[in-house]
Design a protein around this motif. Structure first.
Motif, mmCIF file in Angstrom:
data_model
loop_
_atom_site.group_PDB
_atom_site.id
_atom_site.type_symbol
_atom_site.label_atom_id
_atom_site.label_comp_id
_atom_site.label_asym_id
_atom_site.label_seq_id
_atom_site.Cartn_x
_atom_site.Cartn_y
_atom_site.Cartn_z
ATOM 1 N N TYR A 75 0.827 -1.190 0.000
ATOM 2 C CA TYR A 75 0.000 0.000 0.000
ATOM 3 C C TYR A 75 0.866 1.246 0.000
ATOM 4 O O TYR A 75 1.832 1.340 0.732
ATOM 5 N N ARG A 76 0.497 2.186 -0.821
ATOM 6 C CA ARG A 76 1.252 3.423 -0.922
ATOM 7 C C ARG A 76 0.544 4.523 -0.164
ATOM 8 O O ARG A 76 -0.656 4.497 0.020
ATOM 9 N N PHE A 77 1.309 5.516 0.213
ATOM 10 C CA PHE A 77 0.754 6.654 0.922
ATOM 11 C C PHE A 77 0.523 7.784 -0.065
ATOM 12 O O PHE A 77 1.216 7.912 -1.059
ATOM 13 N N HIS A 78 -0.442 8.606 0.214
ATOM 14 C CA HIS A 78 -0.681 9.778 -0.607
ATOM 15 C C HIS A 78 -0.239 11.002 0.176
ATOM 16 O O HIS A 78 -0.298 11.037 1.389
ATOM 17 N N LYS A 79 0.253 12.000 -0.561
ATOM 18 C CA LYS A 79 0.764 13.210 0.058
ATOM 19 C C LYS A 79 -0.119 14.382 -0.306
ATOM 20 O O LYS A 79 -0.764 14.383 -1.348
ATOM 21 N N PRO B 216 -12.119 11.466 2.804
ATOM 22 C CA PRO B 216 -10.795 10.921 2.464
ATOM 23 C C PRO B 216 -10.871 9.427 2.162
ATOM 24 O O PRO B 216 -11.588 8.689 2.837
ATOM 25 N N LEU B 217 -10.146 8.997 1.140
ATOM 26 C CA LEU B 217 -10.112 7.583 0.778
ATOM 27 C C LEU B 217 -9.189 6.828 1.723
ATOM 28 O O LEU B 217 -8.177 7.360 2.183
ATOM 29 N N ASP B 218 -9.550 5.589 1.986
ATOM 30 C CA ASP B 218 -8.695 4.709 2.770
ATOM 31 C C ASP B 218 -7.440 4.425 1.963
ATOM 32 O O ASP B 218 -7.499 4.272 0.734
ATOM 33 N N ARG B 219 -6.308 4.318 2.632
ATOM 34 C CA ARG B 219 -5.071 4.113 1.877
ATOM 35 C C ARG B 219 -4.965 2.720 1.272
ATOM 36 O O ARG B 219 -4.068 2.440 0.503
ATOM 37 N N ALA B 220 -5.920 1.837 1.565
ATOM 38 C CA ALA B 220 -5.976 0.527 0.928
ATOM 39 C C ALA B 220 -6.791 0.567 -0.364
ATOM 40 O O ALA B 220 -6.982 -0.451 -1.005
ATOM 41 N N ASN B 221 -7.257 1.743 -0.761
ATOM 42 C CA ASN B 221 -8.044 1.899 -1.982
ATOM 43 C C ASN B 221 -7.223 1.464 -3.195
ATOM 44 O O ASN B 221 -6.031 1.765 -3.282
ATOM 45 N N PRO B 222 -7.827 0.770 -4.148
ATOM 46 C CA PRO B 222 -7.087 0.284 -5.322
ATOM 47 C C PRO B 222 -6.413 1.376 -6.142
ATOM 48 O O PRO B 222 -5.429 1.122 -6.824
ATOM 49 N N VAL B 223 -6.914 2.591 -6.076
ATOM 50 C CA VAL B 223 -6.317 3.696 -6.842
ATOM 51 C C VAL B 223 -4.852 3.901 -6.453
ATOM 52 O O VAL B 223 -4.019 4.214 -7.292
ATOM 53 N N GLY C 201 1.406 5.447 -8.901
ATOM 54 C CA GLY C 201 2.416 5.795 -7.903
ATOM 55 C C GLY C 201 2.410 7.278 -7.609
ATOM 56 O O GLY C 201 1.973 8.091 -8.418
ATOM 57 N N LYS C 202 2.864 7.643 -6.436
ATOM 58 C CA LYS C 202 3.005 9.032 -6.007
ATOM 59 C C LYS C 202 1.717 9.835 -6.177
ATOM 60 O O LYS C 202 1.666 10.828 -6.887
ATOM 61 N N VAL C 203 0.676 9.376 -5.546
ATOM 62 C CA VAL C 203 -0.610 10.064 -5.601
ATOM 63 C C VAL C 203 -0.615 11.186 -4.570
ATOM 64 O O VAL C 203 -0.197 11.000 -3.432
ATOM 65 N N HIS C 204 -1.065 12.361 -4.992
ATOM 66 C CA HIS C 204 -1.231 13.512 -4.102
ATOM 67 C C HIS C 204 -2.720 13.785 -3.933
ATOM 68 O O HIS C 204 -3.515 13.405 -4.779
ATOM 69 N N TYR C 205 -3.072 14.449 -2.842
ATOM 70 C CA TYR C 205 -4.472 14.819 -2.670
ATOM 71 C C TYR C 205 -4.579 16.325 -2.493
ATOM 72 O O TYR C 205 -3.656 16.992 -2.052
ATOM 73 N N ASP C 206 -5.729 16.833 -2.892
ATOM 74 C CA ASP C 206 -6.020 18.254 -2.758
ATOM 75 C C ASP C 206 -7.391 18.369 -2.112
ATOM 76 O O ASP C 206 -8.357 17.793 -2.599
ATOM 77 N N LYS C 207 -7.478 19.089 -1.008
ATOM 78 C CA LYS C 207 -8.770 19.328 -0.357
ATOM 79 C C LYS C 207 -9.434 20.471 -1.106
ATOM 80 O O LYS C 207 -8.893 21.571 -1.184
ATOM 81 N N LEU C 208 -10.590 20.216 -1.667
ATOM 82 C CA LEU C 208 -11.268 21.187 -2.509
ATOM 83 C C LEU C 208 -12.009 22.223 -1.673
ATOM 84 O O LEU C 208 -12.452 21.941 -0.560
ATOM 85 N N GLU C 209 -12.154 23.412 -2.228
ATOM 86 C CA GLU C 209 -12.823 24.508 -1.525
ATOM 87 C C GLU C 209 -14.285 24.188 -1.230
ATOM 88 O O GLU C 209 -14.811 24.534 -0.183
ATOM 89 N N ARG C 210 -14.945 23.544 -2.168
ATOM 90 C CA ARG C 210 -16.375 23.245 -1.996
ATOM 91 C C ARG C 210 -16.603 21.975 -1.182
ATOM 92 O O ARG C 210 -17.726 21.522 -1.037
ATOM 93 N N GLY C 211 -15.538 21.404 -0.672
ATOM 94 C CA GLY C 211 -15.619 20.170 0.111
ATOM 95 C C GLY C 211 -15.224 18.986 -0.740
ATOM 96 O O GLY C 211 -15.359 19.000 -1.957
#
Length: 141
Positions: A49-53, A72-79, A84-94
């Motif tokens: 499992y990879r971590f997202h930043k 937030p997605l669980d880090r065991a999500n298939p995506v 590799g090297k997935v980043h996340y962005d918290k959106l303004e509208r939620g």
């Protein structure tokens, strides 16, 4: 002269034994934890499992959104295993946007990569351009 040979032989034997013992222990524990402190914990999640930043606030460039979610997605999500090297962005509208970053010279080259490589793996993927903290969806002309 005989008195010097015994300490020298003992010194050489000790060095040889220490080097041999060290090399054997490093080979037998390759990829494993040989020693750990009594108060340290082993990771709860298996290593595949990879971590997202978090996406850096100052990021400027293209990103491909491979998933989006209200929570937030669980880090065991298939995506996270597909890309590799997935980043996340918290959106303004939620909600959250999960992105892979790319260096492309133009919208056309980024869209070509999106359509040929990413869309077969993630049908809902879309191209996003970030500039000065503003997120803009890029569409084909």
């Amino acid at each position: 002269m005989n008195t010097l040979r015994i300490p020298l032989a003992l010194l050489l034997a000790t060095v040889f034994f220490a080097a041999t013992a060290y090399s054997q222990s490093s080979l037998s524990y390759q990829g494993e934890v040989a020693y750990r402190a009594a108060d340290s914990k082993l990771p709860e999640t298996p290593s595949p499992y990879r971590f997202h930043k978090k996406l850096p606030v100052s990021y400027i460039g293209y990103a491909i959104e491979v998933a989006s979610s209200t929570y937030p997605l669980d880090r065991a999500n298939p995506v996270f295993r597909q890309f590799g090297k997935v980043h996340y962005d918290k959106l303004e509208r939620g909600g959250y946007s999960y992105l892979i970053l790319g260096r492309f010279s133009s919208d056309e080259s980024a869209l070509h990569f999106l359509n040929t490589i990413i869309v077969p793996k993630a049908k809902e993927a879309k191209l996003v351009h970030y500039k000065d903290g503003i997120r803009k969806i890029v569409r084909a002309n």
